[in-house]
Design a protein around this motif. Structure first.
Motif, PDB file in Angstrom:
ATOM      1  N   VAL A  65      41.077  43.831  62.002  1.00 29.47           N
ATOM      2  CA  VAL A  65      42.164  44.098  62.940  1.00 29.47           C
ATOM      3  C   VAL A  65      43.437  44.307  62.143  1.00 29.47           C
ATOM      4  N   ASN A  66      44.128  45.397  62.455  1.00 34.10           N
ATOM      5  CA  ASN A  66      45.376  45.716  61.782  1.00 34.10           C
ATOM      6  C   ASN A  66      46.484  45.845  62.815  1.00 34.10           C
ATOM      7  N   LEU A  67      47.673  45.353  62.476  1.00 33.34           N
ATOM      8  CA  LEU A  67      48.825  45.401  63.371  1.00 33.34           C
ATOM      9  C   LEU A  67      49.979  46.109  62.691  1.00 33.34           C
ATOM     10  N   VAL A  68      50.635  47.011  63.424  1.00 34.30           N
ATOM     11  CA  VAL A  68      51.809  47.705  62.916  1.00 34.30           C
ATOM     12  C   VAL A  68      52.852  47.730  64.025  1.00 34.30           C
ATOM     13  N   GLU A  69      54.085  47.399  63.691  1.00 31.36           N
ATOM     14  CA  GLU A  69      55.150  47.414  64.695  1.00 31.36           C
ATOM     15  C   GLU A  69      55.421  48.846  65.153  1.00 31.36           C
ATOM     16  N   SER A 105      53.042  52.918  75.038  1.00 33.01           N
ATOM     17  CA  SER A 105      51.655  53.193  75.402  1.00 33.01           C
ATOM     18  C   SER A 105      51.014  54.061  74.338  1.00 33.01           C
ATOM     19  N   ILE A 106      49.725  53.881  74.157  1.00 28.08           N
ATOM     20  CA  ILE A 106      48.990  54.685  73.189  1.00 28.08           C
ATOM     21  C   ILE A 106      48.990  56.156  73.591  1.00 28.08           C
ATOM     22  N   ARG A 107      49.167  56.436  74.866  1.00 26.95           N
ATOM     23  CA  ARG A 107      49.184  57.818  75.338  1.00 26.95           C
ATOM     24  C   ARG A 107      50.368  58.603  74.773  1.00 26.95           C
ATOM     25  N   GLU A 108      51.425  57.912  74.391  1.00 24.33           N
ATOM     26  CA  GLU A 108      52.588  58.593  73.824  1.00 24.33           C
ATOM     27  C   GLU A 108      52.271  59.264  72.496  1.00 24.33           C
ATOM     28  N   LEU A 109      51.193  58.866  71.853  1.00 20.15           N
ATOM     29  CA  LEU A 109      50.832  59.410  70.546  1.00 20.15           C
ATOM     30  C   LEU A 109      49.916  60.618  70.622  1.00 20.15           C
ATOM     31  N   GLY A 146      54.971  45.349  71.340  1.00 22.77           N
ATOM     32  CA  GLY A 146      55.693  46.010  70.271  1.00 22.77           C
ATOM     33  C   GLY A 146      54.848  46.282  69.045  1.00 22.77           C
ATOM     34  N   LYS A 147      53.505  46.307  69.206  1.00 21.37           N
ATOM     35  CA  LYS A 147      52.595  46.503  68.079  1.00 21.37           C
ATOM     36  C   LYS A 147      51.560  47.570  68.392  1.00 21.37           C
ATOM     37  N   PHE A 148      51.144  48.262  67.340  1.00 26.02           N
ATOM     38  CA  PHE A 148      50.026  49.195  67.384  1.00 26.02           C
ATOM     39  C   PHE A 148      48.815  48.432  66.842  1.00 26.02           C
ATOM     40  N   TYR A 149      47.827  48.187  67.697  1.00 22.69           N
ATOM     41  CA  TYR A 149      46.640  47.414  67.314  1.00 22.69           C
ATOM     42  C   TYR A 149      45.493  48.366  66.984  1.00 22.69           C
ATOM     43  N   THR A 150      44.833  48.106  65.873  1.00 19.85           N
ATOM     44  CA  THR A 150      43.639  48.872  65.506  1.00 19.85           C
ATOM     45  C   THR A 150      42.518  47.916  65.133  1.00 19.85           C
ATOM     46  N   LEU A 151      41.409  48.001  65.841  1.00 19.66           N
ATOM     47  CA  LEU A 151      40.194  47.259  65.476  1.00 19.66           C
ATOM     48  C   LEU A 151      39.145  48.264  65.048  1.00 19.66           C
ATOM     49  N   ILE A 170      31.388  44.267  69.932  1.00 17.01           N
ATOM     50  CA  ILE A 170      32.662  43.918  69.290  1.00 17.01           C
ATOM     51  C   ILE A 170      33.792  44.753  69.864  1.00 17.01           C
ATOM     52  N   VAL A 171      33.598  46.072  69.878  1.00 17.05           N
ATOM     53  CA  VAL A 171      34.647  46.974  70.348  1.00 17.05           C
ATOM     54  C   VAL A 171      34.948  46.747  71.833  1.00 17.05           C
ATOM     55  N   ASP A 172      33.903  46.584  72.618  1.00 16.31           N
ATOM     56  CA  ASP A 172      34.094  46.379  74.057  1.00 16.31           C
ATOM     57  C   ASP A 172      34.798  45.063  74.368  1.00 16.31           C
ATOM     58  N   SER A 173      34.672  44.086  73.476  1.00 19.18           N
ATOM     59  CA  SER A 173      35.294  42.777  73.723  1.00 19.18           C
ATOM     60  C   SER A 173      36.768  42.739  73.341  1.00 19.18           C
ATOM     61  N   PHE A 174      37.213  43.720  72.580  1.00 19.79           N
ATOM     62  CA  PHE A 174      38.589  43.700  72.083  1.00 19.79           C
ATOM     63  C   PHE A 174      39.580  43.897  73.224  1.00 19.79           C
ATOM     64  N   GLU A 175      40.551  43.004  73.312  1.00 22.53           N
ATOM     65  CA  GLU A 175      41.589  43.133  74.328  1.00 22.53           C
ATOM     66  C   GLU A 175      42.872  42.466  73.839  1.00 22.53           C
ATOM     67  N   ILE A 176      43.970  42.923  74.369  1.00 23.75           N
ATOM     68  CA  ILE A 176      45.258  42.318  74.033  1.00 23.75           C
ATOM     69  C   ILE A 176      45.839  41.681  75.290  1.00 23.75           C
ATOM     70  N   PHE A 177      46.757  40.745  75.086  1.00 24.50           N
ATOM     71  CA  PHE A 177      47.435  40.098  76.205  1.00 24.50           C
ATOM     72  C   PHE A 177      48.870  39.859  75.817  1.00 24.50           C
ATOM     73  N   GLU A 178      49.715  39.676  76.808  1.00 24.87           N
ATOM     74  CA  GLU A 178      51.141  39.577  76.577  1.00 24.87           C
ATOM     75  C   GLU A 178      51.505  38.276  75.865  1.00 24.87           C
ATOM     76  N   VAL A 179      52.321  38.423  74.843  1.00 25.13           N
ATOM     77  CA  VAL A 179      52.849  37.276  74.121  1.00 25.13           C
ATOM     78  C   VAL A 179      54.325  37.164  74.486  1.00 25.13           C
ATOM     79  N   PHE A 180      54.681  36.111  75.162  1.00 23.35           N
ATOM     80  CA  PHE A 180      56.024  36.006  75.733  1.00 23.35           C
ATOM     81  C   PHE A 180      57.101  35.736  74.684  1.00 23.35           C
ATOM     82  N   ASN A 181      56.699  35.169  73.544  1.00 23.64           N
ATOM     83  CA  ASN A 181      57.690  34.906  72.500  1.00 23.64           C
ATOM     84  C   ASN A 181      57.641  35.948  71.398  1.00 23.64           C
ATOM     85  N   ALA A 182      56.982  37.090  71.695  1.00 25.27           N
ATOM     86  CA  ALA A 182      56.858  38.136  70.660  1.00 25.27           C
ATOM     87  C   ALA A 182      58.215  38.746  70.383  1.00 25.27           C
TER      88      ALA A 182
END
Length: 237
Positions: A126-130, A135-139, A201-206, A225-237
């Motif tokens: 898993v890689n994270l980039v600010e 939305s991913i659709r913007e790319l 505020g992150k671009f997630y890649t698994l 693995i891929v189907d299980s990947f999900e993100i959720f809101e982090v309130f202190n991000a």
């Protein structure tokens, strides 16, 4: 594809091109409630009504903890899937499953990496980039974004790559792109899957994959693995 240049450049600077101790996930609230329940059930008491109240309280505590974990992430339920273990990253807001027996390793530029110690091409990272994108659709479309990632980030220029397919789906109001690709090196061919999304505020890649010779044996587990990947809101991000 001009909109992809900045995000892709940022990912490329931090992405390790060839990511390869199993760390169990513990839920403190869950463990405490189990110990409390066992203790309450085993204790002898001259007042059965008090004992009954204690047991009821213990069961209530157990149920509350389960409910809280389910609210936090569906990964708790997924953890019980046979043959898999769960990763729940509350700091960065994501979760996924990986096959039991894979070992966690630390690789610079990656947030999480688990791999098979015998078959190093069998791994998940898993890689994270600010990013300022919402939305991913913007790319771009799934095919456009996948092509750029594969060619610029997920495989070195010396490898011949092929995008097999790319798709889009939504879960809990989040848009995800998933894709399948093949990367051919001089001495091996890797068959891989990926999932990307944007949130907090992150671009997630698994990404996960296996040697082509083991694809038929591993593909169902890799899709899990891929189907299980999900993100959720982090309130202190």
């Amino acid at each position: 594809m001009a909109s992809l240049r900045n995000p892709t450049s940022a990912i490329h600077r931090t992405f390790f091109l060839n990511p390869f101790s199993q760390t169990p996930v513990f839920f403190p609230c869950f463990r405490r409630s189990i110990r409390f329940l066992v203790k309450a059930a085993a204790s002898a008491s001259p007042h059965p009504d008090r004992c009954g109240r204690r047991q009821a309280l213990a069961v209530g505590t157990f149920a509350t903890c389960i409910s809280l974990l389910n609210v936090t992430s569906t990964s708790f339920a997924a953890e019980a899937k046979k043959g898999f273990q769960a990763v729940l990253d509350k700091k960065d807001g994501y979760s996924f499953l990986y096959p039991f027996g894979w070992q966690e390793v630390v690789i610079e530029g990656q947030d999480k990496v688990f791999k098979d110690v015998i078959e190093p091409l069998e791994n998940v990272s898993v890689n994270l980039v600010e990013t300022s994108k919402q939305s991913i659709r913007e790319l771009g479309s799934p095919q456009e974004v996948a092509e750029v990632l594969i060619k610029k980030v997920l495989a070195p220029p010396t490898q011949k790559t092929k995008l097999v397919e790319a798709a889009e789906h939504e879960a809990d109001g989040k848009t995800y792109y998933t894709f399948e690709f093949i990367a051919q090196a001089p001495n091996y061919t890797r068959h891989a899957l990926g999932a990307i999304t944007i949130g907090n505020g992150k671009f997630y890649t698994l990404t996960t994959g296996a040697n082509e010779r083991r694809w038929e044996k591993m593909k169902d587990r890799l899709h899990t693995i891929v189907d299980s990947f999900e993100i959720f809101e982090v309130f202190n991000a």
